[in-house]
Design a protein around this motif. Structure first.
Motif, PDB file in Angstrom:
ATOM      1  N   PHE A  23      63.542  39.250 113.035  1.00 47.00           N
ATOM      2  CA  PHE A  23      63.709  40.709 113.195  1.00 47.00           C
ATOM      3  C   PHE A  23      64.744  41.286 112.355  1.00 47.00           C
ATOM      4  N   SER A  24      65.472  40.253 111.527  1.00 49.06           N
ATOM      5  CA  SER A  24      66.490  40.533 110.489  1.00 49.06           C
ATOM      6  C   SER A  24      66.184  41.170 109.251  1.00 49.06           C
ATOM      7  N   LEU A  25      65.022  40.802 108.828  1.00 47.35           N
ATOM      8  CA  LEU A  25      64.304  41.056 107.537  1.00 47.35           C
ATOM      9  C   LEU A  25      64.469  42.599 107.298  1.00 47.35           C
ATOM     10  N   HIS A  26      64.842  42.966 106.163  1.00 51.96           N
ATOM     11  CA  HIS A  26      64.647  44.534 105.629  1.00 51.96           C
ATOM     12  C   HIS A  26      64.361  44.427 104.233  1.00 51.96           C
ATOM     13  N   SER A  27      63.988  45.634 103.775  1.00 42.16           N
ATOM     14  CA  SER A  27      63.490  45.721 102.378  1.00 42.16           C
ATOM     15  C   SER A  27      64.680  45.825 101.250  1.00 42.16           C
ATOM     16  N   GLN A  28      64.548  45.352 100.255  1.00 35.81           N
ATOM     17  CA  GLN A  28      65.676  45.449  99.188  1.00 35.81           C
ATOM     18  C   GLN A  28      65.762  46.774  98.568  1.00 35.81           C
ATOM     19  N   GLN A  29      66.833  47.167  98.060  1.00 31.13           N
ATOM     20  CA  GLN A  29      67.107  48.497  97.508  1.00 31.13           C
ATOM     21  C   GLN A  29      66.599  48.558  95.913  1.00 31.13           C
ATOM     22  N   ARG A  30      66.011  49.640  95.756  1.00 31.33           N
ATOM     23  CA  ARG A  30      65.619  49.994  94.237  1.00 31.33           C
ATOM     24  C   ARG A  30      66.618  49.987  93.319  1.00 31.33           C
ATOM     25  N   GLY A  31      66.310  49.604  92.073  1.00 33.93           N
ATOM     26  CA  GLY A  31      67.070  49.725  91.025  1.00 33.93           C
ATOM     27  C   GLY A  31      67.400  51.136  90.364  1.00 33.93           C
ATOM     28  N   ALA A 219      76.042  36.660  95.129  1.00 28.46           N
ATOM     29  CA  ALA A 219      75.554  37.061  93.924  1.00 28.46           C
ATOM     30  C   ALA A 219      75.839  38.345  93.557  1.00 28.46           C
ATOM     31  N   ALA A 220      75.589  38.936  92.259  1.00 28.06           N
ATOM     32  CA  ALA A 220      75.767  40.280  92.253  1.00 28.06           C
ATOM     33  C   ALA A 220      74.722  41.095  93.307  1.00 28.06           C
ATOM     34  N   SER A 221      74.823  42.443  93.575  1.00 24.49           N
ATOM     35  CA  SER A 221      73.985  43.038  94.248  1.00 24.49           C
ATOM     36  C   SER A 221      72.859  43.136  93.858  1.00 24.49           C
ATOM     37  N   VAL A 222      71.893  43.365  94.659  1.00 22.70           N
ATOM     38  CA  VAL A 222      70.454  43.500  94.406  1.00 22.70           C
ATOM     39  C   VAL A 222      70.292  44.803  93.442  1.00 22.70           C
ATOM     40  N   PRO A 316      78.874  49.006  97.275  1.00 15.25           N
ATOM     41  CA  PRO A 316      78.581  48.780  98.863  1.00 15.25           C
ATOM     42  C   PRO A 316      77.030  48.612  99.117  1.00 15.25           C
ATOM     43  N   SER A 317      76.150  48.393  98.039  1.00 16.16           N
ATOM     44  CA  SER A 317      74.793  48.514  98.341  1.00 16.16           C
ATOM     45  C   SER A 317      74.317  47.232  98.989  1.00 16.16           C
ATOM     46  N   SER A 318      74.839  46.099  98.739  1.00 13.68           N
ATOM     47  CA  SER A 318      74.253  45.090  99.540  1.00 13.68           C
ATOM     48  C   SER A 318      75.452  43.844  99.708  1.00 13.68           C
ATOM     49  N   PRO A 319      75.251  43.382 100.905  1.00 12.25           N
ATOM     50  CA  PRO A 319      76.380  42.327 101.153  1.00 12.25           C
ATOM     51  C   PRO A 319      76.184  41.165 100.446  1.00 12.25           C
ATOM     52  N   ARG A 320      77.107  40.409  99.935  1.00 11.72           N
ATOM     53  CA  ARG A 320      77.032  39.278  99.250  1.00 11.72           C
ATOM     54  C   ARG A 320      76.427  38.197 100.071  1.00 11.72           C
ATOM     55  N   GLY A 321      75.817  37.306  99.557  1.00 10.70           N
ATOM     56  CA  GLY A 321      75.164  36.224 100.196  1.00 10.70           C
ATOM     57  C   GLY A 321      73.847  36.317 100.776  1.00 10.70           C
ATOM     58  N   ASP A 322      73.183  37.477 100.675  1.00 10.86           N
ATOM     59  CA  ASP A 322      71.936  37.650 100.985  1.00 10.86           C
ATOM     60  C   ASP A 322      70.978  37.110 100.176  1.00 10.86           C
ATOM     61  N   VAL A 323      69.793  36.647 100.780  1.00  7.86           N
ATOM     62  CA  VAL A 323      68.679  35.888 100.313  1.00  7.86           C
ATOM     63  C   VAL A 323      67.606  36.695 100.017  1.00  7.86           C
ATOM     64  N   VAL A 324      67.180  36.979  98.636  1.00  8.12           N
ATOM     65  CA  VAL A 324      66.146  37.663  98.449  1.00  8.12           C
ATOM     66  C   VAL A 324      64.812  36.710  98.706  1.00  8.12           C
ATOM     67  N   LEU A 325      63.983  37.302  99.415  1.00 11.75           N
ATOM     68  CA  LEU A 325      62.558  36.644  99.690  1.00 11.75           C
ATOM     69  C   LEU A 325      61.428  37.449  99.342  1.00 11.75           C
ATOM     70  N   ASN A 327      59.882  40.816  98.308  1.00 10.26           N
ATOM     71  CA  ASN A 327      60.437  42.021  98.546  1.00 10.26           C
ATOM     72  C   ASN A 327      61.000  42.160  99.964  1.00 10.26           C
ATOM     73  N   GLN A 328      61.618  41.054 100.720  1.00  2.00           N
ATOM     74  CA  GLN A 328      62.396  41.155 101.844  1.00  2.00           C
ATOM     75  C   GLN A 328      63.802  40.554 101.594  1.00  2.00           C
ATOM     76  N   ILE A 329      64.986  41.148 102.209  1.00  2.00           N
ATOM     77  CA  ILE A 329      66.164  40.381 102.416  1.00  2.00           C
ATOM     78  C   ILE A 329      66.512  39.753 103.624  1.00  2.00           C
ATOM     79  N   VAL A 330      67.159  38.494 103.297  1.00  2.00           N
ATOM     80  CA  VAL A 330      67.448  37.904 104.733  1.00  2.00           C
ATOM     81  C   VAL A 330      68.910  38.105 104.787  1.00  2.00           C
ATOM     82  N   PRO A 331      69.674  38.725 105.605  1.00  2.00           N
ATOM     83  CA  PRO A 331      70.865  38.815 105.799  1.00  2.00           C
ATOM     84  C   PRO A 331      71.909  37.351 105.796  1.00  2.00           C
ATOM     85  N   ALA A 332      73.147  37.445 105.321  1.00  4.32           N
ATOM     86  CA  ALA A 332      73.530  36.151 105.367  1.00  4.32           C
ATOM     87  C   ALA A 332      73.935  35.826 106.650  1.00  4.32           C
TER      88      ALA A 332
END
Length: 594
Positions: A23-31, A219-222, A316-325, A327-332
């Motif tokens: 339930f923690s998965l969320h979509s990543q931000q657009r460029g 890593a750098a923000s998404v 502030p767009s994305s916390p560091r350490g999130d895993v991009v899976l 089109n989804q992001i798994v929070p650190a």
């Protein structure tokens, strides 16, 4: 020692953690995108800066050898400083030069950082960085980032930007990123993005073209990565390539990068490196350069800066350490929760087992110290590596260097192996004798000591870095089960279990070897440089030495395990066809009372 019922019941925690993670998965931000064409970037002019024009030699010919801190490096810094200050226009740059002492691939050297700043209407900055030095003679492709930096200075001198624009030329980028570390400490005000210009004109290509890794966890923000990827797609017609989830876990677990964006990211700045050669850059010093590559990648950098300048804040767009899976992001925090839950079963079982062994007076504390003594050889190796650097036997930069940047010294590797052997056969033996364990290893007491040390070590790794702890989950389970007398497995099977627990760590080493194109000798040499240069912190060095001690202790306990009587508290009655113990059929006072 081990109650398997407690071990199995603790997996309920893992099931609950999996539900939370799902339930923690969320979509990543657009460029960010821009509709302004980057036609102002003149690739021909950039190539003329690099290779020269009719009757005028270029930077590559004038400064063919430019080791960090050399006379040629300082002379090139002066040329770049004049080039950054020369463009005239409504928005010229203010140039400053800064000298400092730092460790490089050639030892302690005086380096110079050139910083050109043009204030915008807001204080937030966009930073472009290129290093000018090289480990090998020639290296035209490695100098192409500097040529592009000078051309971009010419472009931006004729236009205004909303954000403050900073252009930086560093030295030490051939190995150790000393100049990048100095520049990161000199940047004033908030930084929205740092784009490191790699070998932009290299003809050979190796994806991913965008390198986001940090020297710390994350890593750098998404959004920054997506912004640069969109620009590259618009200019090259293909994506930059994205790291897989396994690669992200590896980089977060064992932070290591040989490119300069890692230093800026470690200072909390969103930073990426861009170049067709990926993290390692050009494959060889005499690699050819391409006008088409310079044009497409130079225009992509200009397009990225334009989009970032007109867009919202990146930081502030994305916390560091999130895993991009995909089109989804798994929070650190979800990764930390899942890995922590996987460590609960062996931890609870071992704690219960230690109290069982104490009731049997098997002295688990002494066996705990016996297992802990196995960390001394690895700590000794670490200390000797630092001593080699302090005495000048090896030149170890403070940050990771490309495998080929520092020549391998076989004598240093042999000396490290000898030190490790002496530490195990002599230093550890003296410490073990001081502990004074009762009897040989292989008893329930030794199993409890090794199991407790394993759980404490993995818990410490989890607190410091949950991604690294993920590579120890299998070891924590298998090592505890392998040494437990209740798990009736043959000696050979126990040794296999302990070895399998090391497989994730071995895979991590092999993965770095493939990504950095380093063989076994180069990897061993690189590891020695990381220890000597101080890239491995004191806390990390101690913890991982203890982890190595756990592996060695588990192997010794399994190899010397002997048959042990079962814990009386776990004996169960059997019958009627098998023996069930005295008095099970009556005839005794205890049976008559029942």
């Amino acid at each position: 020692m081990l109650d398997l019922r407690i071990y199995r019941a603790a997996f309920v925690v893992v099931a609950l953690a999996l539900v939370v993670v799902a339930f923690s998965l969320h979509s990543q931000q657009r460029g960010l995108q821009t509709t302004l064409p980057p036609d102002a970037f003149d690739a021909g002019q950039a190539m003329a800066i690099l290779d020269g024009s009719t009757g005028q030699p270029g930077l590559a010919a004038r400064f063919e050898s430019r080791r960090p801190g050399s006379k040629a490096d300082f002379a090139l810094a002066g040329v770049i400083a004049r080039g950054l200050a020369r463009p005239s226009g409504p928005a010229a740059f203010q140039v400053s030069r800064h000298d400092f002492q730092a460790r490089t691939i050639d030892g302690e050297r005086t380096l110079r950082t050139v910083i050109a700043t043009r204030p915008g209407t807001v204080s937030r900055q966009i930073v472009l960085v290129a290093h000018r030095d090289a480990a090998a003679r020639g290296s035209r492709a490695e100098l192409s980032g500097t040529a592009a930096l000078l051309e971009l200075a010419h472009v931006f001198a004729g236009r205004r930007t909303r954000r403050t624009l900073t252009l930086v030329s560093t030295s030490g980028g051939s190995g150790g990123a000393a100049g990048a570390a100095d520049a990161a400490g000199r940047l004033d005000g908030p930084v929205d993005a740092v784009i490191v210009l790699g070998d932009l004109a290299a003809s050979a290509t190796r994806k991913p073209w965008i390198v986001p890794w940090s020297e710390g966890v994350g890593a750098a923000s998404v959004r920054l990565r997506k912004t640069v990827d969109i620009a590259l797609r618009d200019e090259t017609g293909q994506g930059a390539g994205a790291p897989r989830a396994t690669a992200q876990l590896l980089r977060f677990a064992f932070p290591l990068t040989v490119s300069e964006q890692g230093v800026f990211a470690a200072h909390g700045m969103p930073a990426v490196q861009v170049g067709p050669g990926g993290e390692l850059g050009a494959r060889s010093p005499d690699a050819p350069v391409s006008l088409a590559r310079m044009e497409s990648f130079g225009r992509a950098v200009l397009r990225s800066v334009t989009a970032l300048d007109a867009g919202p804040n990146i930081r502030p767009s994305s916390p560091r350490g999130d895993v991009v899976l995909k089109n989804q992001i798994v929070p650190a925090w979800a990764i930390r929760l899942l890995v922590g839950s996987l460590l609960v079963p062996p931890l609870l079982a071992v704690v219960d087992g230690v109290f069982r062994v104490r009731r049997r007076r098997e002295q688990p504390a002494r066996w705990f110290l016996w297992a802990l003594a196995g960390a001394l050889p690895f700590l000794l190796l670490w200390g000797v590596a630092v001593l080699m650097r302090l005495t000048g036997l090896i030149d170890a930069p403070p940050q990771p260097a490309p495998p080929a940047a520092v020549a391998v010294r076989p004598a240093a590797l042999v000396a490290a192996g000898v030190v490790l052997a002496i530490g195990w056969l002599l230093v550890r033996l003296v410490a073990v004798r001081r502990v004074g364990t009762a009897g040989p290893p292989g008893t329930a007491g030794s199993a409890a000591g090794v199991g407790l040390l394993t759980c404490i070590a993995t818990a410490a790794v989890w607190i410091a870095n949950p991604f690294a702890a993920a590579f120890l989950v299998l070891a924590a389970h298998l090592w505890v089960l392998a040494v437990a007398p209740e798990v009736r497995v043959a000696r050979r099977g126990g040794l296999v279990m302990v070895t399998i627990g090391l497989v994730p760590l071995a895979v991590a080493v092999l993965a770095y070897g493939f990504s950095l194109h380093a063989g076994p000798v180069r990897l061993a040499w690189m590891g020695l440089l990381l220890l000597a240069g101080g890239h491995v912190g004191i806390l990390s060095g101690v913890i991982w030495s203890v982890v190595a001690a756990c592996a060695c202790g588990a192997l010794v306990v399994v190899a010397r395990r002997r048959a042990e009587p079962s814990d009386p508290s776990t004996v169960r009655s059997r019958g009627p066809l098998t023996y069930a113990g005295p008095g099970s059929l009556g005839g005794t006072d205890s049976a008559l009372r029942r």
